[in-house]
Scaffold this motif. Structure first.
Motif, PDB file in Angstrom:
ATOM      1  N   PRO A   3       0.822  -1.211   0.000  1.00  0.00           N
ATOM      2  CA  PRO A   3       0.000   0.000   0.000  1.00  0.00           C
ATOM      3  C   PRO A   3       0.859   1.265   0.000  1.00  0.00           C
ATOM      4  N   GLU A   4       1.931   1.226   0.774  1.00  0.00           N
ATOM      5  CA  GLU A   4       2.828   2.380   0.877  1.00  0.00           C
ATOM      6  C   GLU A   4       3.375   2.766  -0.500  1.00  0.00           C
TER       7      GLU A   4
ATOM      8  N   LEU B 107       0.657   4.176  -2.750  1.00  0.00           N
ATOM      9  CA  LEU B 107       0.324   5.549  -2.395  1.00  0.00           C
ATOM     10  C   LEU B 107       1.355   6.515  -2.953  1.00  0.00           C
ATOM     11  N   LYS B 108       2.620   6.138  -2.842  1.00  0.00           N
ATOM     12  CA  LYS B 108       3.690   6.995  -3.340  1.00  0.00           C
ATOM     13  C   LYS B 108       3.544   7.202  -4.850  1.00  0.00           C
TER      14      LYS B 108
ATOM     15  N   LEU C  71       0.736   9.644  -5.534  1.00  0.00           N
ATOM     16  CA  LEU C  71       1.094  11.018  -5.203  1.00  0.00           C
ATOM     17  C   LEU C  71       2.059  11.599  -6.226  1.00  0.00           C
TER      18      LEU C  71
ATOM     19  N   GLY D  80      -9.188   2.563  -0.453  1.00  0.00           N
ATOM     20  CA  GLY D  80      -8.183   2.891   0.547  1.00  0.00           C
ATOM     21  C   GLY D  80      -7.229   3.964   0.055  1.00  0.00           C
TER      22      GLY D  80
ATOM     23  N   GLU E  30      -8.903   7.381  -0.026  1.00  0.00           N
ATOM     24  CA  GLU E  30      -9.048   7.971   1.309  1.00  0.00           C
ATOM     25  C   GLU E  30      -7.724   8.501   1.836  1.00  0.00           C
ATOM     26  N   SER E  31      -6.619   8.047   1.269  1.00  0.00           N
ATOM     27  CA  SER E  31      -5.312   8.529   1.708  1.00  0.00           C
ATOM     28  C   SER E  31      -4.943   9.859   1.058  1.00  0.00           C
ATOM     29  N   LEU E  32      -5.823  10.406   0.216  1.00  0.00           N
ATOM     30  CA  LEU E  32      -5.484  11.627  -0.512  1.00  0.00           C
ATOM     31  C   LEU E  32      -6.268  12.818   0.006  1.00  0.00           C
ATOM     32  N   PRO E  33      -5.631  13.990   0.022  1.00  0.00           N
ATOM     33  CA  PRO E  33      -6.373  15.198   0.367  1.00  0.00           C
ATOM     34  C   PRO E  33      -7.394  15.534  -0.728  1.00  0.00           C
TER      35      PRO E  33
ATOM     36  N   ASP F 191     -13.336  10.982   7.443  1.00  0.00           N
ATOM     37  CA  ASP F 191     -12.433  11.346   6.354  1.00  0.00           C
ATOM     38  C   ASP F 191     -11.200  12.021   6.927  1.00  0.00           C
ATOM     39  N   MET F 192     -10.067  11.312   6.837  1.00  0.00           N
ATOM     40  CA  MET F 192      -8.822  11.826   7.398  1.00  0.00           C
ATOM     41  C   MET F 192      -8.417  13.151   6.750  1.00  0.00           C
ATOM     42  N   PHE F 193      -8.819  13.337   5.481  1.00  0.00           N
ATOM     43  CA  PHE F 193      -8.423  14.544   4.775  1.00  0.00           C
ATOM     44  C   PHE F 193      -9.610  15.456   4.490  1.00  0.00           C
TER      45      PHE F 193
ATOM     46  N   LEU G 242      -6.642  10.016  15.198  1.00  0.00           N
ATOM     47  CA  LEU G 242      -6.751  10.000  13.739  1.00  0.00           C
ATOM     48  C   LEU G 242      -5.505   9.374  13.103  1.00  0.00           C
TER      49      LEU G 242
ATOM     50  N   ARG H  89      -5.285   5.587  13.701  1.00  0.00           N
ATOM     51  CA  ARG H  89      -6.178   4.863  12.802  1.00  0.00           C
ATOM     52  C   ARG H  89      -5.593   4.816  11.396  1.00  0.00           C
TER      53      ARG H  89
ATOM     54  N   GLN I  79      -3.455   3.778   5.566  1.00  0.00           N
ATOM     55  CA  GLN I  79      -3.767   4.925   4.722  1.00  0.00           C
ATOM     56  C   GLN I  79      -2.793   6.075   4.925  1.00  0.00           C
TER      57      GLN I  79
ATOM     58  N   ASN J 194       2.018  10.942   2.459  1.00  0.00           N
ATOM     59  CA  ASN J 194       0.990  11.953   2.762  1.00  0.00           C
ATOM     60  C   ASN J 194       1.032  12.454   4.204  1.00  0.00           C
TER      61      ASN J 194
ATOM     62  N   ILE K 189       1.185  16.233   4.363  1.00  0.00           N
ATOM     63  CA  ILE K 189      -0.093  16.861   4.053  1.00  0.00           C
ATOM     64  C   ILE K 189      -1.004  16.845   5.275  1.00  0.00           C
TER      65      ILE K 189
ATOM     66  N   LYS L 245      -2.520  19.921   7.560  1.00  0.00           N
ATOM     67  CA  LYS L 245      -3.943  20.044   7.818  1.00  0.00           C
ATOM     68  C   LYS L 245      -4.210  20.137   9.324  1.00  0.00           C
TER      69      LYS L 245
END
Lengths: 563, 563
Positions: free
Chosen positions: A121-122, A125-126, A129, A154, A157-160, A387-389, B451, B454, B460, B465, B468, B472
């Motif tokens: 996942p890491e 995600l990279k 981005l 997933g 959700e990791s993105l702003p 929502d984390m972002f 947060l 989690r 995530q 990120n 970012i 925030k």
């Protein structure tokens, strides 16, 4: 500039520029799809370099070469390079999304292999981005094509917010609905609201009825109604009947897909019927037996059907003591039944015993995970922060409420200290030591509180054994109170060289730990009576009690003894 | 007293008295079982009233009438009344445990109906507590016979230690193992340790291999070895190979029960083979395909077998892209895969691709629930407190550790306050207001911390990120800092009529909220690098930071400005 020479072209260009500027990738792609490759080529030429690359990334892969044919060699080279650079080596070129998806439209399990064979996942995600930063959105589409919808959710959700919208736009049309299903509420609502209605309707049509119902429930009513109107009458009736149940009830969890048969047939007949179906709904571990009025009679396990001779009748295999679930039953009860009895699926019936549908273990797993998440987030006053972002402004507003509530309790504690200003003025050591008394009480109390909240949630704590637990907690409070009272007293004497202060702080700590045990047991009990979720507000009330008692006991005793 | 007239009788009487006095019901029952009814009757006559009733409750129901035949009419009446009073009306007389239990020794799911048709957990608990209080232990046995092992485990966990041992003694021999399986670690170990070795071995033999392995892992090594020695060579080898895996890995979760076939057979052959087995292991949604060296090749879904003509070969149905799980894979990863892909079972292989067993969704549900419980309990330093009614002394000792850690941080904060004693002496209002600054920082910081924890747990949040999110969170800290700084400042000015103090507290709160955001993001990140679970220790470290910064900023600014 050439865009004035052809009226026909003006509108797409402006619309496209607007779509690109506002990051509406889906719309940009739709505009590009409707145009002839030659027109797209000339359009690309009119754009400045940045916009051109952005637009290029929105062109369907299958049309790329047609568009390229109309471009100048320099532009051809630039844009081809744009497509090929970067991901090619990084994303393994295994299964495509289409291959991975269940071709018969059934279980999403079929794609299980995908992201296990891919990057972590890491790394994914990279990759996303980087692609966003360099504007190479095609790379995201390529990556998404290889991932399971759950993994895509997933990643999103990791993105702003703005990056999320951009990446979202690169998602294949047909998979939008599946990914929506896996997103958390807040994220899902925001993305759905930003979509064009047509796209949203398309996405919704790809969902199974229970997921569609979830989606409609979370959208603004107007949007939900519009989706409903696009369904045909039979579909709409089905969805509307599901919508009538509470989201947290069996009815809200259930799916109408199941296989029901009559008891008087033979196993061989059932097998022939199943072969006609070609495949079964996922998680079919049992078939439901109904009478001619569709009233639930019992179950037959699939494994029984597999291991019995075709001449056997269903009646012989049927288990009539398998209790169905009532549509109104709360989902937490159902989750516990699945857990305790290791179930895969259960039938759901209405008040008259008519079979309505079934609940499957995959949805129950989601319920369990959500419950756990809700209680952890709830303890920090974050129960709505899925929502984390989320935008800074929205998050700030939500969290401000929790800070405000806490401020009230902090002022209450300050008020207690204020009562003893005269004492503090004379013995300033008290001001130094008083936070220790409050803090020890808070920690001890939150231990008891956590234990009691868990006991209530599992149903292990009832009116019958609360008194026993209370006595046990007071016992623990006494033992730990004595221990730490002595330790703190010794340290205080060492620090301030004053035996009286040592005695006072020892007494205050012991008293506060006993109160903490009492409060830790009683607060959640009382809250439950008042129908307030103790997991949400319990700790605020508890620390208010331990702060007030701690400060009052310590400063009060000091006033009595020292002055 | 008559007990001296017969040497043969003396030993059972003493042993029985001893067993009754020490609440060793299981032993009392064993002694009573070995005796002739006439002897039991004369023995009952030698006991005093209380002991007689206690002994009576340990006599097997099937022998009651034989024993009664040898008793005086008065005693007959008394003891008959003892049996019939009480529960009869309260416990519904539906299924007995034997009927409810899977007769073919397979899934425990078969009893799903039991406790749904019965009373609520609350009522059942009350029943058990009343029976214990009145010494009517038979009522407990009656109730247990009607309940699912999971429910019995729940009831046992709701009882304090001595009552639990008494109720445990009333549990039917054959069901002990099943109930042990459902108990939480601490409770299970304590009950197992109290059992006679023979009984424990009997109970263990009734367990499936994976559950047996769990039990052995939790017992003291000596006891575990003794159980192992009672198994035959094949069983022992099987259990020993499972014991070699980490409890929290795929190997620790897996069960050797599964059905594996070769790819070159026809569906009809598979069906004939299955009919020979008569029934399949629970949760068999797929069959595994292996080569002649037992190397994993792929899967065939049971539903495919059900819907395909017998002439089809397995090769045609086989899915080769379904990835197996490696035995070393951590259980959390597996739980996420089950969740994301809605799985029922997955094959487990060793490093060379040999099929070892499978993991089923019921065990994964337990993993998910345990993970959630661990993080909630962990936040209060209760990660080892699985038994709500553990002895006061044991609980006190465990919790003392957490209080001690907290005391260190409290003294650190007190130390910071101590630096400013001179300031506090001059402006006592500072002592009144200072807890507000620390508390607001603590609350805001714990929101960010929750947060981030989690985000790390779900994967995530990665290096891509974090920045970012940090920006925030600092943004939120700034907005909420400004808001609450103004509010607190206004209140402080109103209270103390001093504008300077208002300005100082406003600045301190803003500063502390910004630090809280920074600490909330950085602390769990650093902890993860150091391989410390941020869910366990994160909040202690965080409140230390917000306390220290809060007190230092507030009192430091006050010293600079006011003095």
């Amino acid at each position: 500039m050439t865009h004035a020479k052809n009226d026909h072209l003006t509108i797409p260009i402006d619309a496209l520029r607007d779509a690109l500027r506002r990051n509406k990738h889906k719309r940009a792609r739709r505009i590009l799809r409707t145009m002839h490759p030659a027109k797209v080529a000339s359009l690309l030429e009119t754009l400045d370099a940045d916009q051109r690359i952005a637009a290029w990334h929105q062109i369907d892969k299958r049309f790329e070469h047609k568009v390229l044919a109309h471009l100048s060699p320099a532009l051809q080279a630039q844009l081809t390079h744009e497509t090929e650079a970067g991901v090619q080596g990084e994303v393994p070129d295994g299964l495509s999304g289409e291959q991975g998806e269940a071709p018969d439209g059934l279980s999403s399990e079929q794609t299980a292999a995908d992201d296990d064979s891919g990057d972590s996942p890491e790394t994914q995600l990279k990759l996303v981005l980087e692609a966003l930063e360099n504007g190479k959105l095609k790379h995201i589409a390529q990556l998404f094509n290889k991932l399971h919808p759950a993994r895509i959710a997933g990643l999103l959700e990791s993105l702003p917010a703005s990056e999320r919208a951009a990446a979202w736009g690169m998602l294949d049309h047909e998979r939008t609905g599946k990914v929506l299903r896996y997103l958390h509420e807040g994220v899902r609502r925001r993305l759905a609201e930003e979509m064009e209605l047509d796209d949203l309707v398309d996405a919704a049509r790809g969902l199974e009825p229970d997921d569609l119902v979830d989606l409609i429930q979370e959208l603004p009513p107007k949007l939900g109604r519009e989706i409903l109107f696009t369904l045909n009458r039979r579909e709409r009736e089905r969805v509307e009947s599901l919508l009538s149940y509470d989201e947290d009830s069996a009815g809200g969890l259930m799916n109408p897909d199941h296989i029901a048969v009559r008891a008087d047939i033979k196993v061989g007949t059932l097998l022939r019927y199943l072969r006609l179906l070609e495949d079964l709904p996922p998680n079919t571990d049992k078939f439901f037996i109904v009478d001619r009025d569709n009233r639930y009679q019992g179950i037959v396990r699939a494994r029984r059907v597999l291991t019995t001779r075709p001449e056997t009748t269903i009646t012989e295999l049927m288990e009539t003591d398998f209790e169905p679930v009532q549509a109104e039953q709360p989902s937490e009860e159902i989750a516990r039944r699945f857990e305790d009895h290791d179930l895969i699926s259960v039938p759901v019936v209405d008040g008259d015993g008519h079979l309505l549908g079934r609940i499957t273990v995959d949805d129950v797993v989601d319920v369990i995970r959500e419950q756990a998440e809700r209680s952890i987030m709830g303890m920090a006053g974050l129960h709505e922060e899925t929502d984390m972002f989320a935008p800074v402004w929205a998050s700030s507003r939500r969290r401000a409420v929790w800070l405000g509530i806490n401020l009230l309790t902090a002022f209450l504690a300050a008020g207690v200290i204020g009562l003893f200003e005269a004492t503090l003025e004379q013995v300033v050591a008290l001001a130094v030591l008083m936070p220790i008394v409050a803090s020890m009480g808070g920690i001890a109390g939150s231990q008891t509180l956590t234990l009691v909240i868990r006991g209530l949630a599992t149903g292990q704590l009832g009116s019958g054994n609360t008194r026993i637990l209370l006595l046990k907690e007071i016992g623990i409070g006494l033992l730990n109170g004595l221990l730490w009272a002595l330790v703190v007293a010794a340290l205080a004497v060492l620090w301030f060289g004053n035996w009286t202060i040592g005695t006072i702080i020892a007494a205050a700590i012991l008293l506060n730990l006993l109160c903490a045990a009492l409060a830790g047991v009683m607060i959640p009990m009382i809250m439950r009576k008042l129908r307030i979720d103790p997991a949400l507000a319990g700790s605020v009330v508890l620390t208010t009690v331990t702060d007030v008692v701690g400060f009052f006991a310590f400063l009060g005793l000091a006033t009595l003894i020292l002055l």
